[in-house]
Design a protein around this motif. Structure first.
Motif, PDB file in Angstrom:
ATOM      1  N   LYS A 114     -34.520 -54.164 -59.971  1.00 47.58           N
ATOM      2  CA  LYS A 114     -35.418 -53.348 -60.791  1.00 47.58           C
ATOM      3  C   LYS A 114     -35.281 -53.698 -62.277  1.00 47.58           C
ATOM      4  CE  LYS A 114     -35.879 -49.305 -57.867  1.00 47.58           C
ATOM      5  NZ  LYS A 114     -35.816 -47.850 -57.801  1.00 47.58           N
ATOM      6  N   VAL A 115     -34.054 -53.952 -62.723  1.00 48.04           N
ATOM      7  CA  VAL A 115     -33.840 -54.330 -64.121  1.00 48.04           C
ATOM      8  C   VAL A 115     -34.556 -55.648 -64.414  1.00 48.04           C
ATOM      9  CG1 VAL A 115     -32.102 -55.083 -65.788  1.00 48.04           C
ATOM     10  CG2 VAL A 115     -31.704 -53.054 -64.400  1.00 48.04           C
ATOM     11  N   GLY A 116     -34.415 -56.613 -63.526  1.00 48.43           N
ATOM     12  CA  GLY A 116     -35.100 -57.893 -63.705  1.00 48.43           C
ATOM     13  C   GLY A 116     -36.606 -57.747 -63.703  1.00 48.43           C
ATOM     14  N   GLU A 117     -37.113 -56.930 -62.804  1.00 51.05           N
ATOM     15  CA  GLU A 117     -38.565 -56.704 -62.750  1.00 51.05           C
ATOM     16  C   GLU A 117     -39.056 -55.993 -64.004  1.00 51.05           C
ATOM     17  OE1 GLU A 117     -38.796 -54.501 -59.137  1.00 51.05           O
ATOM     18  OE2 GLU A 117     -38.976 -56.289 -57.888  1.00 51.05           O
ATOM     19  N   ALA A 118     -38.282 -55.034 -64.506  1.00 50.76           N
ATOM     20  CA  ALA A 118     -38.673 -54.309 -65.717  1.00 50.76           C
ATOM     21  C   ALA A 118     -38.708 -55.253 -66.917  1.00 50.76           C
ATOM     22  CB  ALA A 118     -37.712 -53.149 -65.966  1.00 50.76           C
ATOM     23  N   ILE A 119     -37.713 -56.129 -67.028  1.00 52.66           N
ATOM     24  CA  ILE A 119     -37.703 -57.114 -68.118  1.00 52.66           C
ATOM     25  C   ILE A 119     -38.899 -58.043 -68.004  1.00 52.66           C
ATOM     26  CG2 ILE A 119     -36.448 -59.111 -69.028  1.00 52.66           C
ATOM     27  CD1 ILE A 119     -33.856 -57.563 -68.365  1.00 52.66           C
ATOM     28  N   LEU A 120     -39.197 -58.479 -66.790  1.00 44.21           N
ATOM     29  CA  LEU A 120     -40.352 -59.347 -66.569  1.00 44.21           C
ATOM     30  C   LEU A 120     -41.652 -58.643 -66.941  1.00 44.21           C
ATOM     31  CD1 LEU A 120     -41.230 -62.110 -65.474  1.00 44.21           C
ATOM     32  CD2 LEU A 120     -41.450 -61.041 -63.236  1.00 44.21           C
ATOM     33  N   LEU A 121     -41.780 -57.369 -66.617  1.00 47.24           N
ATOM     34  CA  LEU A 121     -42.979 -56.616 -66.976  1.00 47.24           C
ATOM     35  C   LEU A 121     -43.129 -56.483 -68.492  1.00 47.24           C
ATOM     36  CD1 LEU A 121     -43.052 -53.752 -64.334  1.00 47.24           C
ATOM     37  CD2 LEU A 121     -44.731 -55.573 -64.617  1.00 47.24           C
ATOM     38  N   VAL A 122     -42.029 -56.239 -69.184  1.00 47.22           N
ATOM     39  CA  VAL A 122     -42.076 -56.130 -70.648  1.00 47.22           C
ATOM     40  C   VAL A 122     -42.499 -57.462 -71.263  1.00 47.22           C
ATOM     41  CG1 VAL A 122     -40.646 -55.828 -72.705  1.00 47.22           C
ATOM     42  CG2 VAL A 122     -40.458 -54.219 -70.813  1.00 47.22           C
ATOM     43  N   LEU A 123     -41.923 -58.557 -70.767  1.00 52.53           N
ATOM     44  CA  LEU A 123     -42.300 -59.882 -71.277  1.00 52.53           C
ATOM     45  C   LEU A 123     -43.764 -60.199 -70.995  1.00 52.53           C
ATOM     46  CD1 LEU A 123     -39.114 -61.942 -70.372  1.00 52.53           C
ATOM     47  CD2 LEU A 123     -39.835 -61.128 -72.628  1.00 52.53           C
ATOM     48  N   LEU A 124     -44.246 -59.803 -69.839  1.00 49.15           N
ATOM     49  CA  LEU A 124     -45.649 -60.023 -69.489  1.00 49.15           C
ATOM     50  C   LEU A 124     -46.575 -59.246 -70.420  1.00 49.15           C
ATOM     51  CD1 LEU A 124     -47.711 -61.260 -67.509  1.00 49.15           C
ATOM     52  CD2 LEU A 124     -47.446 -59.193 -66.129  1.00 49.15           C
ATOM     53  N   VAL A 125     -46.228 -58.017 -70.717  1.00 43.72           N
ATOM     54  CA  VAL A 125     -47.050 -57.211 -71.626  1.00 43.72           C
ATOM     55  C   VAL A 125     -47.031 -57.812 -73.030  1.00 43.72           C
ATOM     56  CG1 VAL A 125     -47.174 -54.966 -72.781  1.00 43.72           C
ATOM     57  CG2 VAL A 125     -46.873 -55.074 -70.307  1.00 43.72           C
ATOM     58  N   LEU A 126     -45.855 -58.242 -73.501  1.00 41.14           N
ATOM     59  CA  LEU A 126     -45.778 -58.869 -74.823  1.00 41.14           C
ATOM     60  C   LEU A 126     -46.605 -60.147 -74.894  1.00 41.14           C
ATOM     61  CD1 LEU A 126     -42.026 -58.361 -75.732  1.00 41.14           C
ATOM     62  CD2 LEU A 126     -44.009 -57.219 -76.726  1.00 41.14           C
TER      63      LEU A 126
ATOM     64  N   LEU B 159     -41.316 -46.791 -58.736  1.00 41.18           N
ATOM     65  CA  LEU B 159     -42.281 -47.624 -58.025  1.00 41.18           C
ATOM     66  C   LEU B 159     -41.810 -49.066 -57.849  1.00 41.18           C
ATOM     67  CD1 LEU B 159     -45.667 -46.388 -59.507  1.00 41.18           C
ATOM     68  CD2 LEU B 159     -44.741 -45.927 -57.246  1.00 41.18           C
ATOM     69  N   LEU B 160     -40.869 -49.506 -58.698  1.00 46.54           N
ATOM     70  CA  LEU B 160     -40.367 -50.876 -58.572  1.00 46.54           C
ATOM     71  C   LEU B 160     -39.512 -50.992 -57.310  1.00 46.54           C
ATOM     72  CD1 LEU B 160     -39.303 -51.660 -62.242  1.00 46.54           C
ATOM     73  CD2 LEU B 160     -41.276 -52.561 -61.018  1.00 46.54           C
ATOM     74  N   PRO B 161     -39.755 -52.029 -56.507  1.00 42.93           N
ATOM     75  CA  PRO B 161     -38.983 -52.178 -55.274  1.00 42.93           C
ATOM     76  C   PRO B 161     -37.622 -52.822 -55.523  1.00 42.93           C
ATOM     77  CG  PRO B 161     -40.595 -53.923 -55.426  1.00 42.93           C
ATOM     78  CD  PRO B 161     -40.826 -53.011 -56.604  1.00 42.93           C
ATOM     79  N   GLY B 162     -36.683 -52.552 -54.633  1.00 48.39           N
ATOM     80  CA  GLY B 162     -35.394 -53.228 -54.662  1.00 48.39           C
ATOM     81  C   GLY B 162     -34.274 -52.396 -55.232  1.00 48.39           C
ATOM     82  N   PRO B 163     -33.072 -52.958 -55.187  1.00 54.63           N
ATOM     83  CA  PRO B 163     -31.911 -52.273 -55.770  1.00 54.63           C
ATOM     84  C   PRO B 163     -31.963 -52.298 -57.292  1.00 54.63           C
ATOM     85  CG  PRO B 163     -31.267 -54.396 -54.872  1.00 54.63           C
ATOM     86  CD  PRO B 163     -32.699 -54.194 -54.504  1.00 54.63           C
ATOM     87  N   THR B 164     -30.987 -51.676 -57.934  1.00 52.94           N
ATOM     88  CA  THR B 164     -30.999 -51.521 -59.386  1.00 52.94           C
ATOM     89  C   THR B 164     -31.061 -52.849 -60.129  1.00 52.94           C
ATOM     90  OG1 THR B 164     -29.750 -49.466 -59.156  1.00 52.94           O
ATOM     91  CG2 THR B 164     -29.771 -50.476 -61.318  1.00 52.94           C
ATOM     92  N   ALA B 165     -30.287 -53.834 -59.687  1.00 56.64           N
ATOM     93  CA  ALA B 165     -30.282 -55.133 -60.382  1.00 56.64           C
ATOM     94  C   ALA B 165     -31.660 -55.786 -60.326  1.00 56.64           C
ATOM     95  CB  ALA B 165     -29.235 -56.047 -59.766  1.00 56.64           C
TER      96      ALA B 165
END
Length: 51
Positions: free
Chosen positions: A16-28, A8-14
């Protein structure tokens, strides 16, 4: 579930990795700033002083 979030995350792999890290930090941050302080008064923790 994680593969669904990854797809569901948009964009290329790099991106997506940045967005995933941002989501984890937001949840924390949400847990530390909102959820845990709201639950603290309901926890059966007593102060114990050793000394």
């Amino acid at each position: 579930m994680y593969s669904l979030i990854w797809r569901l995350l948009p964009g290329p792999t790099a991106v997506k990795v940045g967005e995933a890290i941002l989501l984890v930090l937001l949840v924390l941050w949400l847990l530390m700033a909102v959820i845990f302080p709201a639950l603290e008064p309901h926890l059966p923790i007593e102060e114990v002083v050793v000394g």
